[in-house]
Design a protein around this motif. Structure first.
Motif, PDB file in Angstrom:
ATOM      1  N   GLY A   1      -3.955  -9.627 -11.243  1.00  0.00           N
ATOM      2  CA  GLY A   1      -4.455  -8.744 -10.748  1.00  0.00           C
ATOM      3  C   GLY A   1      -6.592  -9.080 -11.079  1.00  0.00           C
TER       4      GLY A   1
ATOM      5  N   LYS B   1      -5.616   0.243 -10.542  1.00  0.00           N
ATOM      6  CA  LYS B   1      -5.701  -1.363 -10.074  1.00  0.00           C
ATOM      7  C   LYS B   1      -5.223  -2.049 -11.464  1.00  0.00           C
ATOM      8  CE  LYS B   1      -8.262  -5.634  -9.695  1.00  0.00           C
ATOM      9  NZ  LYS B   1      -9.708  -6.197  -9.301  1.00  0.00           N
TER      10      LYS B   1
ATOM     11  N   TYR C   1      -4.864  -1.615 -16.302  1.00  0.00           N
ATOM     12  CA  TYR C   1      -4.788  -1.112 -15.401  1.00  0.00           C
ATOM     13  C   TYR C   1      -6.456  -0.474 -15.496  1.00  0.00           C
ATOM     14  CZ  TYR C   1       0.322  -0.917 -14.420  1.00  0.00           C
ATOM     15  OH  TYR C   1       1.419  -1.389 -14.380  1.00  0.00           O
TER      16      TYR C   1
ATOM     17  N   ILE D   1       2.186  -1.144  -8.741  1.00  0.00           N
ATOM     18  CA  ILE D   1       1.205  -0.689  -7.692  1.00  0.00           C
ATOM     19  C   ILE D   1       1.157   1.060  -7.161  1.00  0.00           C
ATOM     20  CG2 ILE D   1       0.782  -1.425  -4.809  1.00  0.00           C
ATOM     21  CD1 ILE D   1       0.671  -3.983  -7.507  1.00  0.00           C
TER      22      ILE D   1
ATOM     23  N   GLU E   1      -7.310   4.892  -7.472  1.00  0.00           N
ATOM     24  CA  GLU E   1      -5.900   4.651  -7.469  1.00  0.00           C
ATOM     25  C   GLU E   1      -6.051   3.638  -8.511  1.00  0.00           C
ATOM     26  OE1 GLU E   1      -6.588   3.576  -2.528  1.00  0.00           O
ATOM     27  OE2 GLU E   1      -4.650   2.727  -3.886  1.00  0.00           O
TER      28      GLU E   1
ATOM     29  N   GLN F   1      -9.535   2.023 -13.148  1.00  0.00           N
ATOM     30  CA  GLN F   1      -9.038   3.347 -12.505  1.00  0.00           C
ATOM     31  C   GLN F   1     -10.598   4.126 -12.351  1.00  0.00           C
ATOM     32  OE1 GLN F   1      -7.812   6.957 -14.032  1.00  0.00           O
ATOM     33  NE2 GLN F   1      -7.006   7.907 -12.351  1.00  0.00           N
TER      34      GLN F   1
ATOM     35  N   SER G   1       0.820  -1.008  -0.130  1.00  0.00           N
ATOM     36  CA  SER G   1      -0.248   0.293   0.107  1.00  0.00           C
ATOM     37  C   SER G   1       0.975   1.624   0.549  1.00  0.00           C
ATOM     38  CB  SER G   1      -0.751   0.189   1.224  1.00  0.00           C
ATOM     39  OG  SER G   1      -0.260   0.065   2.558  1.00  0.00           O
TER      40      SER G   1
END
Lengths: 109, 114
Positions: free
Chosen positions: B59, B44, B35, A98, B42, B37, A3
């Motif tokens: 993921g 992911k 990804y 990340i 954020e 969003q 995180s």
């Protein structure tokens, strides 16, 4: 797990210097990147730290301290066009990024 | 091309319908990343490819999501039976080699599930 925490919002005036912090918890990573994203736009790469210390790229500098699990992006001589969201991102060993929680920077005249 | 291209720019689907998104990486780039969003927040990570091979799929919600990168074709991300929570902007990024510090992002596809 991994995180990354950032302040949600930062404000500053044109010409000023602003620092955006990023603290992380992770078991391992290759480096720390910073990306800029304007509203409705794609993230664009700003800076990368593979090693501890300061990296300077024009008006932008980025810093990493692995021992403190901490990094920051420093923006100097702020301009109105710098108003955007800024994300730190860890490089996993498979190259996936990340991303942090993101910081919205507002620059005022 | 010199930029990552994504199509379509916007996609609207009713719940339960299929959605398919496309990405053409920068010419010469062998790594492709997807990804998600949600609400400008954020990002992911979903999946990455090295050429046509899956590189990291940690993921991916495998029940409804699938992705491919076939030779001489754009990469694709497909969502079967979309749900409201799939509403997001899906970004594709590419890089030229493993360990490269920069990923180049496309403009994204905004998926709205009604």
């Amino acid at each position: 797990g991994q995180s990354l925490e950032q302040p949600s919002e930062v404000t500053a005036v044109e010409g000023a210097i602003v620092q955006i912090n990023c603290t992380y918890q992770t078991s391992g990573f290759y480096g720390l990147s910073w990306y800029q994203q304007h509203d409705g736009g794609a993230p664009t790469f700003l800076s990368y730290n593979a090693l501890d210390g300061l990296e300077e790229t024009g008006r932008f500098s980025s810093f990493l301290s692995r021992s403190d699990s901490y990094g920051y992006l420093l923006l100097q001589e702020l301009q109105m066009k710098d108003s955007a969201s800024y994300f730190c991102a860890l490089h996993h060993n498979t190259d996936k990024l990340i991303f942090g929680t993101g910081t919205r920077l507002q620059v005022f005249p | 091309g010199e930029e990552v291209a994504q199509t379509p720019k916007h996609l609207v689907r009713g719940e339960g319908q299929k959605a398919k998104l496309y990405c053409a990486p920068i010419k010469g780039h062998s790594y492709v990343f997807w990804y998600q969003q949600v609400l400008k927040n954020e990002f992911k990570f979903l999946i990455s490819f090295q050429n046509e091979n899956v590189f990291d799929e940690t993921g991916m919600p495998k029940e409804r999501f699938s992705a491919k990168c076939l030779p001489n074709s754009p990469c694709s991300l497909e969502i079967q039976a979309t749900k409201l929570e799939d509403s997001a902007v899906y970004f594709c990024a590419s890089s030229s080699r493993q360990g490269e510090d920069t990923q180049y992002f496309g403009p994204g596809t905004r998926l709205t599930v009604l």
